[in-house]
Design a protein around this motif. Structure first.
Motif, PDB file in Angstrom:
ATOM      1  N   THR A  83      59.739 -10.495   5.989  1.00 29.44           N
ATOM      2  CA  THR A  83      60.081 -11.241   7.205  1.00 29.44           C
ATOM      3  C   THR A  83      58.845 -11.461   8.076  1.00 29.44           C
ATOM      4  O   THR A  83      58.655 -12.541   8.648  1.00 29.44           O
ATOM      5  CB  THR A  83      61.166 -10.496   8.009  1.00 29.44           C
ATOM      6  N   THR A  84      58.011 -10.446   8.154  1.00 30.80           N
ATOM      7  CA  THR A  84      56.754 -10.589   8.909  1.00 30.80           C
ATOM      8  C   THR A  84      55.873 -11.648   8.282  1.00 30.80           C
ATOM      9  O   THR A  84      55.285 -12.504   8.970  1.00 30.80           O
ATOM     10  CB  THR A  84      55.999  -9.245   8.947  1.00 30.80           C
ATOM     11  N   LEU A  85      55.772 -11.607   6.978  1.00 32.82           N
ATOM     12  CA  LEU A  85      54.934 -12.571   6.263  1.00 32.82           C
ATOM     13  C   LEU A  85      55.477 -13.989   6.395  1.00 32.82           C
ATOM     14  O   LEU A  85      54.716 -14.933   6.625  1.00 32.82           O
ATOM     15  CB  LEU A  85      54.844 -12.186   4.788  1.00 32.82           C
ATOM     16  N   HIS A  86      56.783 -14.128   6.273  1.00 33.78           N
ATOM     17  CA  HIS A  86      57.389 -15.461   6.350  1.00 33.78           C
ATOM     18  C   HIS A  86      57.136 -16.103   7.714  1.00 33.78           C
ATOM     19  O   HIS A  86      56.831 -17.301   7.809  1.00 33.78           O
ATOM     20  CB  HIS A  86      58.892 -15.364   6.081  1.00 33.78           C
ATOM     21  N   LYS A  87      57.270 -15.322   8.774  1.00 35.52           N
ATOM     22  CA  LYS A  87      57.002 -15.844  10.111  1.00 35.52           C
ATOM     23  C   LYS A  87      55.544 -16.263  10.262  1.00 35.52           C
ATOM     24  O   LYS A  87      55.232 -17.282  10.880  1.00 35.52           O
ATOM     25  CB  LYS A  87      57.365 -14.800  11.164  1.00 35.52           C
ATOM     26  N   ALA A  88      54.629 -15.460   9.682  1.00 34.16           N
ATOM     27  CA  ALA A  88      53.209 -15.780   9.775  1.00 34.16           C
ATOM     28  C   ALA A  88      52.883 -17.054   9.010  1.00 34.16           C
ATOM     29  O   ALA A  88      52.108 -17.894   9.480  1.00 34.16           O
ATOM     30  CB  ALA A  88      52.383 -14.613   9.231  1.00 34.16           C
ATOM     31  N   ILE A  89      53.482 -17.230   7.843  1.00 32.27           N
ATOM     32  CA  ILE A  89      53.243 -18.438   7.041  1.00 32.27           C
ATOM     33  C   ILE A  89      53.789 -19.669   7.756  1.00 32.27           C
ATOM     34  O   ILE A  89      53.159 -20.735   7.782  1.00 32.27           O
ATOM     35  CB  ILE A  89      53.876 -18.294   5.646  1.00 32.27           C
ATOM     36  N   ALA A  90      54.993 -19.528   8.350  1.00 36.83           N
ATOM     37  CA  ALA A  90      55.593 -20.655   9.062  1.00 36.83           C
ATOM     38  C   ALA A  90      54.760 -21.066  10.268  1.00 36.83           C
ATOM     39  O   ALA A  90      54.654 -22.251  10.597  1.00 36.83           O
ATOM     40  CB  ALA A  90      57.010 -20.289   9.499  1.00 36.83           C
ATOM     41  N   ALA A  91      54.141 -20.094  10.929  1.00 37.55           N
ATOM     42  CA  ALA A  91      53.344 -20.390  12.118  1.00 37.55           C
ATOM     43  C   ALA A  91      51.994 -20.995  11.771  1.00 37.55           C
ATOM     44  O   ALA A  91      51.540 -21.954  12.411  1.00 37.55           O
ATOM     45  CB  ALA A  91      53.142 -19.113  12.936  1.00 37.55           C
ATOM     46  N   ASN A  92      51.326 -20.445  10.761  1.00 37.60           N
ATOM     47  CA  ASN A  92      49.993 -20.926  10.379  1.00 37.60           C
ATOM     48  C   ASN A  92      49.712 -20.470   8.943  1.00 37.60           C
ATOM     49  O   ASN A  92      49.235 -19.360   8.722  1.00 37.60           O
ATOM     50  CB  ASN A  92      48.933 -20.375  11.328  1.00 37.60           C
ATOM     51  N   PRO A  93      49.987 -21.329   7.969  1.00 36.67           N
ATOM     52  CA  PRO A  93      49.849 -20.938   6.558  1.00 36.67           C
ATOM     53  C   PRO A  93      48.447 -20.433   6.188  1.00 36.67           C
ATOM     54  O   PRO A  93      48.316 -19.438   5.471  1.00 36.67           O
ATOM     55  CB  PRO A  93      50.184 -22.228   5.806  1.00 36.67           C
ATOM     56  N   LEU A 134      65.284 -13.982   7.827  1.00 35.50           N
ATOM     57  CA  LEU A 134      64.562 -15.060   7.140  1.00 35.50           C
ATOM     58  C   LEU A 134      65.160 -16.437   7.408  1.00 35.50           C
ATOM     59  O   LEU A 134      64.637 -17.433   6.895  1.00 35.50           O
ATOM     60  CB  LEU A 134      64.550 -14.804   5.627  1.00 35.50           C
ATOM     61  N   GLY A 135      66.209 -16.486   8.190  1.00 37.47           N
ATOM     62  CA  GLY A 135      66.810 -17.786   8.487  1.00 37.47           C
ATOM     63  C   GLY A 135      67.325 -18.470   7.235  1.00 37.47           C
ATOM     64  O   GLY A 135      68.075 -17.891   6.454  1.00 37.47           O
ATOM     65  N   LYS A 136      66.880 -19.706   7.018  1.00 41.28           N
ATOM     66  CA  LYS A 136      67.349 -20.478   5.871  1.00 41.28           C
ATOM     67  C   LYS A 136      66.584 -20.171   4.581  1.00 41.28           C
ATOM     68  O   LYS A 136      66.958 -20.649   3.504  1.00 41.28           O
ATOM     69  CB  LYS A 136      67.242 -21.971   6.170  1.00 41.28           C
ATOM     70  N   ALA A 137      65.536 -19.409   4.683  1.00 43.14           N
ATOM     71  CA  ALA A 137      64.737 -19.112   3.487  1.00 43.14           C
ATOM     72  C   ALA A 137      65.546 -18.297   2.481  1.00 43.14           C
ATOM     73  O   ALA A 137      66.290 -17.380   2.848  1.00 43.14           O
ATOM     74  CB  ALA A 137      63.475 -18.349   3.879  1.00 43.14           C
ATOM     75  N   ARG A 138      65.409 -18.647   1.229  1.00 37.00           N
ATOM     76  CA  ARG A 138      66.118 -17.949   0.160  1.00 37.00           C
ATOM     77  C   ARG A 138      65.132 -17.108  -0.649  1.00 37.00           C
ATOM     78  O   ARG A 138      64.025 -17.544  -0.942  1.00 37.00           O
ATOM     79  CB  ARG A 138      66.829 -18.950  -0.747  1.00 37.00           C
ATOM     80  N   VAL A 139      65.584 -15.927  -1.009  1.00 34.22           N
ATOM     81  CA  VAL A 139      64.745 -15.000  -1.770  1.00 34.22           C
ATOM     82  C   VAL A 139      65.347 -14.797  -3.157  1.00 34.22           C
ATOM     83  O   VAL A 139      66.549 -14.568  -3.295  1.00 34.22           O
ATOM     84  CB  VAL A 139      64.626 -13.640  -1.051  1.00 34.22           C
ATOM     85  N   PHE A 140      64.500 -14.886  -4.161  1.00 34.99           N
ATOM     86  CA  PHE A 140      64.908 -14.632  -5.533  1.00 34.99           C
ATOM     87  C   PHE A 140      63.917 -13.661  -6.168  1.00 34.99           C
ATOM     88  O   PHE A 140      62.710 -13.759  -5.944  1.00 34.99           O
ATOM     89  CB  PHE A 140      64.934 -15.930  -6.354  1.00 34.99           C
ATOM     90  N   VAL A 141      64.449 -12.755  -6.971  1.00 40.21           N
ATOM     91  CA  VAL A 141      63.609 -11.797  -7.689  1.00 40.21           C
ATOM     92  C   VAL A 141      63.706 -12.111  -9.182  1.00 40.21           C
ATOM     93  O   VAL A 141      64.809 -12.210  -9.735  1.00 40.21           O
ATOM     94  CB  VAL A 141      64.057 -10.347  -7.431  1.00 40.21           C
TER      95      VAL A 141
END
Length: 224
Positions: A83-93, A134-141
């Motif tokens: 979740t931390t990483l996803h927010k960082a990528i969304a803000a500034n990839p 993660l909001g709308k983001a989907r996670v797959f393993v």
């Protein structure tokens, strides 16, 4: 009065050697000498080390040694909460990539991640996991039998193209690491039993979009 006879018209200038002056016997001897030198000489190119046969790259042995000693430990050590990483990528990839990820050249960044969520029903080799925040983001393993991508190779940042002879070996290393992970991790994981349970995953990902995050695990555990 002394006179000097003029030089004959067909006289060759002194000291000039031509093929005609060698004669047939000398010419044959010279040609024989050239042939003998060619047959008895050994020509070498490159250093002595280059002349020695280089062992053929064995991706299976490489993965067996590297996965356990380098890849899995590095991913587990550097794993960032997803979740931390996803927010960082969304803000500034780019900033997120420089801070948390690794990449070769100008390609996509690869990351070491950790997550806890609720597993869904596995389909087509993917286990969906619902992760809060993660909001709308989907996670797959990725759970196999087919495990694709180069995330395991690229996420640690210690495996580079320059360590291999060519692109084929570089690609084979990534495939072999995926196969080794399947033996070490997925062979003992029951995806059907995990359906509806809390799962904790540590792994690597190379996201191509913000909305689909596909993880290649080095650790996956389901709650009892």
């Amino acid at each position: 009065m002394t006179t000097t006879d003029p030089a004959p018209a067909n006289r060759k200038p002194a000291g000039r050697l031509t093929w005609l002056t060698l004669g047939r016997g000398s010419l044959a001897a010279l040609l024989l000498l050239v042939v003998v030198i060619g047959l008895t000489s050994t020509y070498q190119s490159g250093s002595e080390a280059d002349l020695q046969a280089k062992p053929r790259f064995d991706p299976v042995k490489y993965a067996s040694k590297t996965y356990t000693s380098k890849v899995a430990p590095a991913i587990e050590k550097n794993a960032v909460d997803i979740t931390t990483l996803h927010k960082a990528i969304a803000a500034n990839p780019e900033a997120a990539g420089q801070r948390y990820g690794h990449r070769a050249g100008s390609g996509a960044y690869s990351y070491s991640v950790a997550l806890t969520g609720t597993a869904g029903k596995a389909r087509s080799g993917l286990l969906p996991v619902t992760v809060e925040g993660l909001g709308k983001a989907r996670v797959f393993v990725q759970i196999g039998p087919v495990v694709s991508g180069t995330a395991l190779r690229d996420a640690p940042g210690s495996i580079t193209f320059g360590q291999f002879t060519n692109q084929v070996e570089y690609a084979d290393a990534a495939t072999a690491l995926n196969t080794e992970m399947k033996k070490k991790v997925l062979a003992s994981f029951d995806a059907a039993d995990a359906d509806g349970k809390k799962v904790t995953v540590v792994g690597a990902m190379t996201p191509l979009t913000d909305d689909v995050l596909t993880i290649t695990p080095v650790s996956i555990k389901a709650a009892p």
